[in-house]
Design an enzyme around this catalytic site. Sequence first.
Site, PDB file in Angstrom:
ATOM      1  CD1 TRP B 100      25.602 -16.159 -23.560  1.00  0.00           C
ATOM      2  CD2 TRP B 100      27.183 -15.950 -21.989  1.00  0.00           C
ATOM      3  NE1 TRP B 100      26.826 -16.023 -24.191  1.00  0.00           N
ATOM      4  CE2 TRP B 100      27.804 -15.896 -23.263  1.00  0.00           C
ATOM      5  CE3 TRP B 100      27.972 -15.851 -20.852  1.00  0.00           C
ATOM      6  CZ2 TRP B 100      29.184 -15.733 -23.420  1.00  0.00           C
ATOM      7  CZ3 TRP B 100      29.350 -15.683 -20.999  1.00  0.00           C
ATOM      8  CH2 TRP B 100      29.936 -15.639 -22.266  1.00  0.00           C
ATOM      9  CG  ASP B 167      22.676 -11.216 -19.205  1.00  0.00           C
ATOM     10  OD1 ASP B 167      22.950 -10.114 -19.729  1.00  0.00           O
ATOM     11  OD2 ASP B 167      23.396 -12.227 -19.345  1.00  0.00           O
ATOM     12  CE  LYS B 191      27.357  -9.539 -26.175  1.00  0.00           C
ATOM     13  NZ  LYS B 191      27.999 -10.377 -27.151  1.00  0.00           N
TER      14      LYS B 191
END
Lengths: 355, 355
Positions: B100, B167, B191
Site C-alpha cells: 500500500w 494512511d 476496517k
Amino acid sequence: MKHNFGAGPGILPHEVLKQAAAAVVDFGGIGLSILEISHRSPEFESVLDEAVKLVKELFSVPEGYSVLFLQGGASTQFALAPYNLLPEGGKAAYLETGVWANKALKEAKFFGDVEIVASSKDKNFTYIPKDYKIPADAAYFHITSNNTIYGTQLQQFPKSPVPMVCDMSSDIFSRKIDVADFGLIYAGAQKNMGPAGVTLVIVKDSLLGKTGRKIPAMFNYQVQVEGGSMYNTPPVFAIYVSMLTLNWLKSKGGVEAIEKENIAKARVLYEEIDRNPLFKPVCEVEDRSHMNVCFVMENPELEKPFLKLCDDKGIVGIKGHRSVGGFRASIYNALPITSVYVLIDAMQEFAEKNK
Amino acid sequence: MKHNFGAGPGILPHEVLKQAAAAVVDFGGIGLSILEISHRSPEFESVLDEAVKLVKELFSVPEGYSVLFLQGGASTQFALAPYNLLPEGGKAAYLETGVWANKALKEAKFFGDVEIVASSKDKNFTYIPKDYKIPADAAYFHITSNNTIYGTQLQQFPKSPVPMVCDMSSDIFSRKIDVADFGLIYAGAQKNMGPAGVTLVIVKDSLLGKTGRKIPAMFNYQVQVEGGSMYNTPPVFAIYVSMLTLNWLKSKGGVEAIEKENIAKARVLYEEIDRNPLFKPVCEVEDRSHMNVCFVMENPELEKPFLKLCDDKGIVGIKGHRSVGGFRASIYNALPITSVYVLIDAMQEFAEKNK
C-alpha cells in the site's frame, strides 16, 4: 405512509429496502452482515457480477463497452470524462442545460478547451436548445439527459459526429436508450438505481488510452476496467442495493415497462398542473421531464399552506430547488402512480379550498 | 455464531448492525429509509455533524484541522495527497513498508519527485525501517501506520521536520494518536470505522492551497472543506454507519479503552503463536501489529486441515494474504476477545491432535 417525491437521494422500492435491511443483519444466511464481508469473497463477487449483468441486460449494452461501478458521484465523472477522453491540447463540446452541465464543463477546462455549443441560460434553463452544430473536431460532445433542478429532459438525443458523453444521473433506467449512440454514460445511483455512494459508468473501450495523458490509477477508466471495478475496495453495500434495484426493475418488465409507467405518471401530473388554476408549469412543453415535474403557483403566498397540506397527506420532498422556487415532484422509477394521484388529489382539494 | 477475523471490509459491532438495519427500513421513525432521504435533509445533516463531532472528540482533534468524509477509499487519497500538498517541481518523501505504501508513492510520482527514505522490501516488509533521515526540503513525509498484509505497525511515529501524511486505513481509532503530529491523516472506513464506501480525511487547513496547482473540485480538499463534505451528494449510508460505529466506540470508553482491549487481544494471540509448536510468527517482534496478526505453519501441509477446523468452529477470514501465505487474524476494534480465545483454543486443539 409517506409519498416520497424527493429529488435525490430518492425513493427506492419497498421490497429492495426490506431485502437490504435483512442483509445488513445476515447476508444470505452466511451469519455475517453484507457490511462486514470481504469484497473478494465469492458472495460479493457474485453480487457485482450480477449487477454488471443486469445493467448489460436492461440496456442491451453492445459488445465493446465496459460497465463500471465507481465512487465519487457524477461530480467526479465531470473531471474523469475529460481526464480520460480529452487529449492534451484538444477540445470538448458541451451543451449547457443547467447548473450540472455547467459544473461538468467547468471541470473539463482543467484538461483542455471547451466549446459551449448552445445554452438555455438565457431563460433560466427552462428549455433544451435544439439548433446547434456539434464541432467535428471535438474529442467528444457532452450532454445532460435530464435536468433535475429545472425539470427539463432531452426527449430525443442529437446525432453527433463525435462520441457523445452523457450524464444520466437523474433519468438512468427510466427509459429506453441505445447505448451504441454514446461513448460514455455516467450516473450517480441515488435517483433511479440505488443509494448514494456508487456511480455507474458505461464506457466504450475503444475510446480509452488515447489522450497521451498520464492518469493516476483511481482516475483511470482503463485501470478500473482491468480491475473489474475492484482496483480497490468498492462500495459494497451501495452496489448490493443497486443490484437489488436493477433486479426489481427487471422483474417489473425492464426499462420498456417502466418507461410506460413513467410517462403515465408524468402525463397525469402535467395535465393537473395545466388544468389547475392555482398552479402553472415552468418549462417548455416539449422539453418537460418525465422524472422531475417542476411547477410554481400563480399566487406565491399560497405556497406555504399547500406545503402544509402535502405534509398532512404524507407527501414529502416536493419543495422546489431554490433557483426555481415553487415545487418539484420527482417521480422516479420506484414511485408508484398511486402516490402521484395522492398529490393530484391534494392539488385539487387545495384549489377547491382556495377558489 | 461467526468469529470474523477478516482483513476488511471487517467486523462491525453487532449493535451497530442492528441499528443500521432498522434505519434501512425506517430512519428514526420518519417513515422513510436512510437510503431514500435527501443529504440536505435536517435528519442527515445531523448525522454528518455528529460523525464529525465524534471524530474530533475521540481523537481530540485540535483547532485548525478539518474533518472530511469523502469517497474513493485510501487509493484515491494516494493521489489526492500529492495533488493537494506537493507543489509543482517539489519533492515528497515516503517510507516504503508494504504494497500500500508502494501504491501511494507511485501515485505521488504523477505530481512530482518522490524520495523513498527507507524500505523494508528486502525482507518482504516483515519489519519497519527505523534508521532513516527525512529530507527537510520535502513537501511532506508519507507513512502507512499499519500494514494489513504483513502484520507490521509503527509502534512509534517518527519526528518529522516536514508535515507528516499518514494512511491509517487499518488502525484508525484503534489507539491513541496526537493529531497535531500530522499534516494529513486518511483512512478507508472499512476496517475499524464503518462499512466500505467512505474515507475519513483529517487535514491541517494551513497546508492547503499552496501547490500553485489548479485542482478539479472533487479532488480539491479546500473545496471539500468549504462544502463540509457536501460539495456533492455524500455516501449517506456509509457515513451513517460510521457515525454509529464511532458512537459505539465512545460508549465503550473511547480510543484509550479500546487500545487496551486491542493490546490484550494481540498479546494473548502472539503468546499462543510463540508458544504453539505448529505455528510461527512472521514479523519482527517490536513491529508486530495489534490489528493484523500474521503467522505461518512450520509444516505448510497442515494449513488446509487447520483452516477446516477453524471453519467448523465458525472462525472466518483468517487465510493469509497470498503474498505472505499462512494465516492472518485481523483483530479490529469490534472483534471481542472471546473470539480471539476461540481461535487460540482451535490452535491448541489442533496442536494436540498433531503432536
